[in-house]
Structures are given as C-alpha cells and as structure tokens.
Write a protein that holds these residues in place. Sequence first.
Motif, PDB file in Angstrom:
ATOM      1  N   ALA A  19       9.309  14.584   5.590  1.00  0.00           N
ATOM      2  CA  ALA A  19       8.889  13.186   5.647  1.00  0.00           C
ATOM      3  C   ALA A  19       9.632  12.346   4.608  1.00  0.00           C
ATOM      4  CB  ALA A  19       7.385  13.074   5.435  1.00  0.00           C
ATOM      5  N   LEU A  20       9.811  12.875   3.414  1.00  0.00           N
ATOM      6  CA  LEU A  20      10.563  12.152   2.383  1.00  0.00           C
ATOM      7  C   LEU A  20      12.031  11.987   2.777  1.00  0.00           C
ATOM      8  CD1 LEU A  20       9.085  13.675  -0.884  1.00  0.00           C
ATOM      9  CD2 LEU A  20       8.836  11.331  -0.044  1.00  0.00           C
ATOM     10  N   PHE A  21      12.617  13.032   3.342  1.00  0.00           N
ATOM     11  CA  PHE A  21      14.001  12.946   3.785  1.00  0.00           C
ATOM     12  C   PHE A  21      14.152  11.912   4.892  1.00  0.00           C
ATOM     13  CE2 PHE A  21      17.437  14.366   6.629  1.00  0.00           C
ATOM     14  CZ  PHE A  21      18.501  14.316   5.742  1.00  0.00           C
ATOM     15  N   ALA A  22      13.202  11.889   5.823  1.00  0.00           N
ATOM     16  CA  ALA A  22      13.262  10.925   6.918  1.00  0.00           C
ATOM     17  C   ALA A  22      13.099   9.500   6.404  1.00  0.00           C
ATOM     18  CB  ALA A  22      12.192  11.248   7.961  1.00  0.00           C
ATOM     19  N   ARG A  33      25.844  -1.492   7.013  1.00  0.00           N
ATOM     20  CA  ARG A  33      26.723  -2.663   7.114  1.00  0.00           C
ATOM     21  C   ARG A  33      27.032  -3.021   8.562  1.00  0.00           C
ATOM     22  NH1 ARG A  33      30.707  -0.433   2.732  1.00  0.00           N
ATOM     23  NH2 ARG A  33      29.476  -0.854   0.890  1.00  0.00           N
ATOM     24  N   HIS A  34      27.296  -2.031   9.363  1.00  0.00           N
ATOM     25  CA  HIS A  34      27.661  -2.252  10.757  1.00  0.00           C
ATOM     26  C   HIS A  34      26.413  -2.089  11.625  1.00  0.00           C
ATOM     27  CE1 HIS A  34      31.795  -2.166   9.483  1.00  0.00           C
ATOM     28  NE2 HIS A  34      31.576  -1.006   8.893  1.00  0.00           N
ATOM     29  N   LEU A  35      25.868  -3.194  12.079  1.00  0.00           N
ATOM     30  CA  LEU A  35      24.613  -3.157  12.808  1.00  0.00           C
ATOM     31  C   LEU A  35      24.725  -2.445  14.147  1.00  0.00           C
ATOM     32  CD1 LEU A  35      23.265  -6.732  12.063  1.00  0.00           C
ATOM     33  CD2 LEU A  35      22.659  -4.574  10.970  1.00  0.00           C
ATOM     34  N   ASP A  36      25.923  -2.369  14.692  1.00  0.00           N
ATOM     35  CA  ASP A  36      26.107  -1.685  15.972  1.00  0.00           C
ATOM     36  C   ASP A  36      26.261  -0.174  15.822  1.00  0.00           C
ATOM     37  OD1 ASP A  36      25.948  -4.039  17.363  1.00  0.00           O
ATOM     38  OD2 ASP A  36      28.101  -4.404  17.280  1.00  0.00           O
ATOM     39  N   ALA A  37      26.435   0.301  14.617  1.00  0.00           N
ATOM     40  CA  ALA A  37      26.650   1.733  14.379  1.00  0.00           C
ATOM     41  C   ALA A  37      25.315   2.420  14.100  1.00  0.00           C
ATOM     42  CB  ALA A  37      27.607   1.926  13.208  1.00  0.00           C
ATOM     43  N   VAL A  38      24.526   2.564  15.146  1.00  0.00           N
ATOM     44  CA  VAL A  38      23.231   3.224  14.982  1.00  0.00           C
ATOM     45  C   VAL A  38      23.383   4.715  15.246  1.00  0.00           C
ATOM     46  CG1 VAL A  38      21.911   1.188  15.567  1.00  0.00           C
ATOM     47  CG2 VAL A  38      22.582   2.748  17.370  1.00  0.00           C
ATOM     48  N   GLY A  39      22.497   5.480  14.670  1.00  0.00           N
ATOM     49  CA  GLY A  39      22.512   6.921  14.887  1.00  0.00           C
ATOM     50  C   GLY A  39      21.675   7.289  16.089  1.00  0.00           C
ATOM     51  N   TRP A  40      21.605   8.571  16.368  1.00  0.00           N
ATOM     52  CA  TRP A  40      20.855   9.022  17.530  1.00  0.00           C
ATOM     53  C   TRP A  40      19.484   9.560  17.149  1.00  0.00           C
ATOM     54  CZ3 TRP A  40      19.751  14.225  17.417  1.00  0.00           C
ATOM     55  CH2 TRP A  40      20.538  15.005  16.578  1.00  0.00           C
ATOM     56  N   VAL A  41      19.177   9.629  15.849  1.00  0.00           N
ATOM     57  CA  VAL A  41      17.873  10.126  15.402  1.00  0.00           C
ATOM     58  C   VAL A  41      16.997   8.938  15.022  1.00  0.00           C
ATOM     59  CG1 VAL A  41      16.678  11.510  13.674  1.00  0.00           C
ATOM     60  CG2 VAL A  41      18.868  12.274  14.552  1.00  0.00           C
ATOM     61  N   ASP A  42      15.800   8.879  15.592  1.00  0.00           N
ATOM     62  CA  ASP A  42      14.833   7.864  15.218  1.00  0.00           C
ATOM     63  C   ASP A  42      14.027   8.413  14.037  1.00  0.00           C
ATOM     64  OD1 ASP A  42      13.163   5.702  15.107  1.00  0.00           O
ATOM     65  OD2 ASP A  42      11.959   6.310  16.834  1.00  0.00           O
ATOM     66  N   TRP A  43      14.423   8.030  12.829  1.00  0.00           N
ATOM     67  CA  TRP A  43      13.842   8.613  11.626  1.00  0.00           C
ATOM     68  C   TRP A  43      12.384   8.237  11.430  1.00  0.00           C
ATOM     69  CZ3 TRP A  43      16.084  12.661   9.924  1.00  0.00           C
ATOM     70  CH2 TRP A  43      17.455  12.809  10.062  1.00  0.00           C
ATOM     71  N   THR A  44      11.977   7.101  11.972  1.00  0.00           N
ATOM     72  CA  THR A  44      10.572   6.719  11.859  1.00  0.00           C
ATOM     73  C   THR A  44       9.690   7.698  12.633  1.00  0.00           C
ATOM     74  OG1 THR A  44      11.260   4.419  11.684  1.00  0.00           O
ATOM     75  CG2 THR A  44       8.950   4.829  12.167  1.00  0.00           C
ATOM     76  N   THR A  45      10.130   8.106  13.809  1.00  0.00           N
ATOM     77  CA  THR A  45       9.374   9.079  14.600  1.00  0.00           C
ATOM     78  C   THR A  45       9.340  10.441  13.908  1.00  0.00           C
ATOM     79  OG1 THR A  45      10.007   7.918  16.614  1.00  0.00           O
ATOM     80  CG2 THR A  45       9.189  10.175  16.864  1.00  0.00           C
ATOM     81  N   VAL A  46      10.462  10.838  13.330  1.00  0.00           N
ATOM     82  CA  VAL A  46      10.512  12.113  12.598  1.00  0.00           C
ATOM     83  C   VAL A  46       9.548  12.066  11.418  1.00  0.00           C
ATOM     84  CG1 VAL A  46      11.990  13.612  11.196  1.00  0.00           C
ATOM     85  CG2 VAL A  46      12.874  12.604  13.303  1.00  0.00           C
ATOM     86  N   GLN A  47       9.547  10.949  10.705  1.00  0.00           N
ATOM     87  CA  GLN A  47       8.662  10.817   9.554  1.00  0.00           C
ATOM     88  C   GLN A  47       7.188  10.863   9.969  1.00  0.00           C
ATOM     89  OE1 GLN A  47       8.983   7.134   7.428  1.00  0.00           O
ATOM     90  NE2 GLN A  47       7.987   7.946   5.622  1.00  0.00           N
ATOM     91  N   MET A  48       6.844  10.153  11.039  1.00  0.00           N
ATOM     92  CA  MET A  48       5.451  10.142  11.475  1.00  0.00           C
ATOM     93  C   MET A  48       5.007  11.516  11.963  1.00  0.00           C
ATOM     94  SD  MET A  48       4.336   7.317  10.613  1.00  0.00           S
ATOM     95  CE  MET A  48       2.716   7.588  11.262  1.00  0.00           C
TER      96      MET A  48
END
Length: 64
Positions: A19-22, A33-48
């Motif tokens: 949870a801390l890592f997420a 910086r680059h708003l279009d460069a999103v990752g494929w992991v939804d860290w909020t879901t991982v944290q929850m």
Amino acid sequence: MSDTQALLAALAAGCALVALFAAWRQARRAGRRHLDAVGWVDWTTVQMAALIALAVLAGLAFKA
C-alpha cells in the motif's frame, strides 16, 4: 502469539508495504511532466486492494 497469528501479521505487514509503495507510485504518476504518458497500472486500485487485505488480515491476526 501462535504461528498462525505470526503468519497473518507478516502478511498484513506485507500488504502495508504494498500500500505504501502504491501510494508513492501514484504520487509520482500524478506529478508527471508528460500528461499523455500514463502507465498501465492503476495504483489507486492496487493501494485500496492492499489496504482492504491489510484490514482483513490484521483483524484475523488479532482475533485468532
């Protein structure tokens, strides 16, 4: 503390670390910086998910 309680507590501690890592990764993602460069992991879901697992495992560890 029994072996079962120790195992559940160790798993709960692992969930806390996840949870801390997420949370750290989500903060980095939010400040990119680059708003279009999103990752494929939804860290909020991982944290929850990690926080829910932490609550369940900690409850079982202290109940057992």
